[in-house]
Design an enzyme around this catalytic site. Structure first.
Site, PDB file in Angstrom:
ATOM      1  N   GLU A 315       0.970   1.548  -0.940  1.00 19.29           N
ATOM      2  CA  GLU A 315       0.844   2.876  -1.390  1.00 19.29           C
ATOM      3  C   GLU A 315       1.232   3.709  -0.131  1.00 19.29           C
ATOM      4  O   GLU A 315       2.113   4.678  -0.257  1.00 19.29           O
ATOM      5  CB  GLU A 315      -0.544   3.230  -1.925  1.00 19.29           C
ATOM      6  CG  GLU A 315      -0.627   4.766  -2.380  1.00 19.29           C
ATOM      7  CD  GLU A 315       0.344   4.971  -3.796  1.00 19.29           C
ATOM      8  OE1 GLU A 315       1.301   5.439  -3.635  1.00 19.29           O
ATOM      9  OE2 GLU A 315      -0.117   4.512  -4.731  1.00 19.29           O
ATOM     10  N   ASP A 319       4.271   6.357   0.495  1.00 13.70           N
ATOM     11  CA  ASP A 319       4.238   7.911   0.243  1.00 13.70           C
ATOM     12  C   ASP A 319       4.535   8.437   1.419  1.00 13.70           C
ATOM     13  O   ASP A 319       5.241   9.381   1.766  1.00 13.70           O
ATOM     14  CB  ASP A 319       2.547   8.247   0.380  1.00 13.70           C
ATOM     15  CG  ASP A 319       2.233   7.793  -1.287  1.00 13.70           C
ATOM     16  OD1 ASP A 319       2.815   7.511  -2.151  1.00 13.70           O
ATOM     17  OD2 ASP A 319       1.013   7.855  -1.449  1.00 13.70           O
ATOM     18  N   SER A 566       3.783   6.862  -8.113  1.00 16.13           N
ATOM     19  CA  SER A 566       3.394   6.838  -6.949  1.00 16.13           C
ATOM     20  C   SER A 566       4.611   7.303  -6.187  1.00 16.13           C
ATOM     21  O   SER A 566       4.313   8.013  -5.132  1.00 16.13           O
ATOM     22  CB  SER A 566       3.033   5.571  -6.297  1.00 16.13           C
ATOM     23  OG  SER A 566       1.494   5.401  -6.942  1.00 16.13           O
TER      24      SER A 566
END
Length: 649
Positions: A315, A319, A566
């Site tokens: 994640e 990002d 995401s």
């Protein structure tokens, strides 16, 4: 609900002053939460730290205030408030403060015994158990948890009817959050409802599970790849920063205005690895090799390296690699929330950027939010962060809950905080989920029990905070197999499905009403109330979309493909950050809350008209012309968005 405000009134003899006051049951608990047992009556001389949560003023006007600065037709567009103005506008009124203090004075609780919280929304004083029972027309008992921890609470309590509009709630009462005996801590008391939005018992600590491996809102892994195969002509197979620039027609960044800012929020133990950032930058943004995000460590949050692997690094690597590359040379702020033991929740993050939120409406929920200091081995022993961190102009979060995981009170309290951030010019962006009309982990809601099932049937399971009308929810798209960046995208149907649907908690906001009404009228879904909230009066999501498939990401020293909203959220946030950069260069401020302007100008986005978001044993909803609950208004068209927002004050 196990904890509810009742409208049933009772008449009781007054114990305070003549003339007699009419009292009403203010809160009542239906049953004990799991693993708690009633034990005994406490001694009457024991001291309780009594706290009265005062009703905030003007919350009912929050949307009105926000639209005044966010509606593109408003003469006050862009005239955002400062934090002091927000705090003063929503602070309890003088009438409320005086009314409650008068009641306490008549009950022999002198004003010099009462203190007011910094946020102006709590009255605090110490009182004996016997006096509290007289004041609140109740009886206290000592309860014990299966772990042995004691708490003192009551089953219901009453206050004068005339005070019901002034008092939100009082602790310690029906909430399991006050220990027996004297308590000197300045840590605010917490409110804990025990019923989820769908009417079933909440799962403890749902709020702090978002960063845990296996959380349903984390991105989905794909295969490892040979980086030498990645070319712009293959964006249908491999998404890179240049693919996104080509898709949405935005150039590489060239400036970094000191007033501009972009924040990415991560929840421990999720963490980036510097080696992964550098590996990614070597291929896609060589000038950034060796650079790191600006760290804002909240409640002991640090980019941990002890636990590694996709479940811990996927994640954050995703990002930050894309956010940093897309807005460079602008610096990205990393809000790392919580230690690796207790982790953190969205409320813990909001506490850190707004000190008043720590105590507002009772503060955080100890059953859902992390409590600091954390006495667990290796836990963060510093004080809880209440304020001290600035909110960036754009805040992107790639995590989310099921709306059904949390109480209505919890969700509305948090949603109001997003409204206040919007008033201050902050664009709050959330990913909409990866399981179509189902919730995290592909779960749906059993219509008979209200509990989450295996996703093969049942009610659609909307996401929160995406359903809050004061955030911008971002769904996912993909390039069709064999298509190019110049061809229209479709709703993402590769590995993940764009989260979307209709809230069971929040009403339809005015800025969205025409778009949602048009969808339901012109493209009626083939389902009724047995599947979703089809009233036509509920908040619908997502608002917009961005590509969410085949992202090339460096994770744990190798290149892999990653899928999920995401990826979509930080991509959309990056585009808005670039728009803000242009506004600052033109002498203007940040765009702030996006939705009113986007819904009033849908042509500033690329409409997505193909694909769906299946789930719960159905085909879900279908992308159509105009807004739809799959891809919202569509994907960013940077030149159009830039011109639109540069044309506003």
């Amino acid at each position: 609900m196990y904890v509810s405000i009742l409208i049933i009134t009772t008449i009781a003899a007054s114990v305070i002053a003549s003339p007699a006051l009419r009292h009403a049951v203010h809160e009542k608990r239906g049953r004990l939460p799991v693993d708690w047992f009633k034990r005994s009556r406490p001694e009457g001389h024991l001291i309780l730290p009594m706290r009265v949560a005062l009703t905030q003023s003007n919350l009912h006007r929050g949307e009105e205030f926000l639209m005044d600065v966010a509606d593109p037709s408003s003469p006050n567009f862009g005239r955002h408030w400062n934090a002091k103005e927000v705090a003063e506008m929503f602070a309890p009124s003088k009438e409320t403060v005086n009314a409650v203090k008068d009641w306490l004075a008549h009950s022999d609780i002198a004003s010099d015994r009462i203190s007011t919280s910094q946020g102006l929304n709590w009255l605090n004083f110490n009182i004996t158990v016997s006096k509290a029972e007289s004041l609140l027309r109740t009886q206290y008992h000592v309860y014990q948890h299966a772990t042995g921890q004691p708490h003192i609470a009551c089953e219901s309590y009453s206050i004068p009817e005339s005070l019901r509009e002034h008092v939100d709630f009082i602790t310690p009462t029906v909430h399991f959050d006050a220990k027996v005996g004297p308590r000197r801590s300045k840590e605010p008391q917490k409110r804990a409802d025990f019923t989820a939005a769908v009417g079933t018992p909440i799962r403890p600590f749902s709020g702090t599970q978002i960063g845990r491996p296996g959380s349903g809102s984390l991105p989905k892994p794909g295969p490892q790849i040979n980086i030498e195969d990645v070319e712009l002509q293959q964006c249908n197979r491999y998404i890179t920063p240049n693919c996104l620039r080509a898709l949405y027609r935005f150039p590489p960044g060239t400036s970094a205005n000191a007033k501009n800012s972009f924040g990415i929020v991560e929840y421990s133990p999720q963490s980036y690895l510097q080696g992964d950032l550098d590996l990614f930058f070597q291929k896609f943004s060589s000038a950034q090799v060796g650079t790191s995000p600006r760290l804002a460590s909240i409640d002991g949050g640090v980019p941990q390296t002890t636990q590694q692997g996709f479940l811990f690094n996927g994640e954050s690597d995703l990002d930050l690699e894309y956010a940093m590359a897309l807005v460079y040379p602008q610096t990205v702020t990393l809000y790392q929330v919580g230690d690796d033991i207790a982790s953190g929740s969205f409320n813990n993050f909001l506490d850190a950027i707004d000190a008043s939120y720590c105590t507002e409406n009772g503060g955080d929920d100890p059953f859902q939010d992390a409590t600091y200091p954390d006495s667990s081995p290796g836990g963060y022993m510093g004080p809880k962060n209440c304020g001290g961190f600035a909110a960036t102009n754009v805040i992107s979060t790639s995590y989310g809950y099921n709306e059904a995981d949390l109480t209505v009170f919890y969700e509305r309290r948090q949603c109001n905080e997003y409204m206040k951030l919007g008033l201050q010019g902050v664009s709050v962006i959330y990913s909409s989920g990866d399981f179509g009309v189902a919730g995290n982990k592909n779960q749906c809601i059993d219509p008979n029990t209200g509990r989450l099932n295996n996703g093969s049937s049942g009610l659609f399971n909307p996401a929160f905070p995406s359903t809050c009308p004061y955030v911008t929810a971002v769904g996912a798209t993909q390039i069709n197999p064999g298509a190019s960046v110049s061809d229209p995208e479709i709703a993402c149907q590769q590995t993940i499905f764009s989260g979307g649907g209709f809230s069971n908690v929040f009403n339809l906001p005015d800025y969205q009403a025409a778009a949602v009404t048009s969808f339901l009228k012109d493209h009626p879904p083939p389902y009724g109330a047995e599947r979703f909230n089809n009233s036509g009066r509920s908040r619908a999501y997502p608002d917009v979309a961005a590509n969410g498939a085949n992202y090339v990401v460096a994770v744990d020293g190798k290149y892999s493909l990653i899928y999920g909203t995401s990826a979509s959220a930080p991509t959309f946030g990056s585009v808005i950050t670039l728009v803000n950069e242009q506004r600052y260069a033109a002498g203007r401020g940040p765009v702030g809350f996006l939705n009113p302007t986007l819904y009033a100008n849908p042509n500033a986005l690329f409409d997505i008209t193909s694909g769906g978001n299946r789930g719960c044993g159905t085909a879900g909803f279908t992308a159509t012309q105009g807004w739809d609950p799959v891809t919202g208004l569509g994907t960013p068209n940077y030149p159009a968005l830039k011109d639109l927002f540069l044309g506003l004050p």
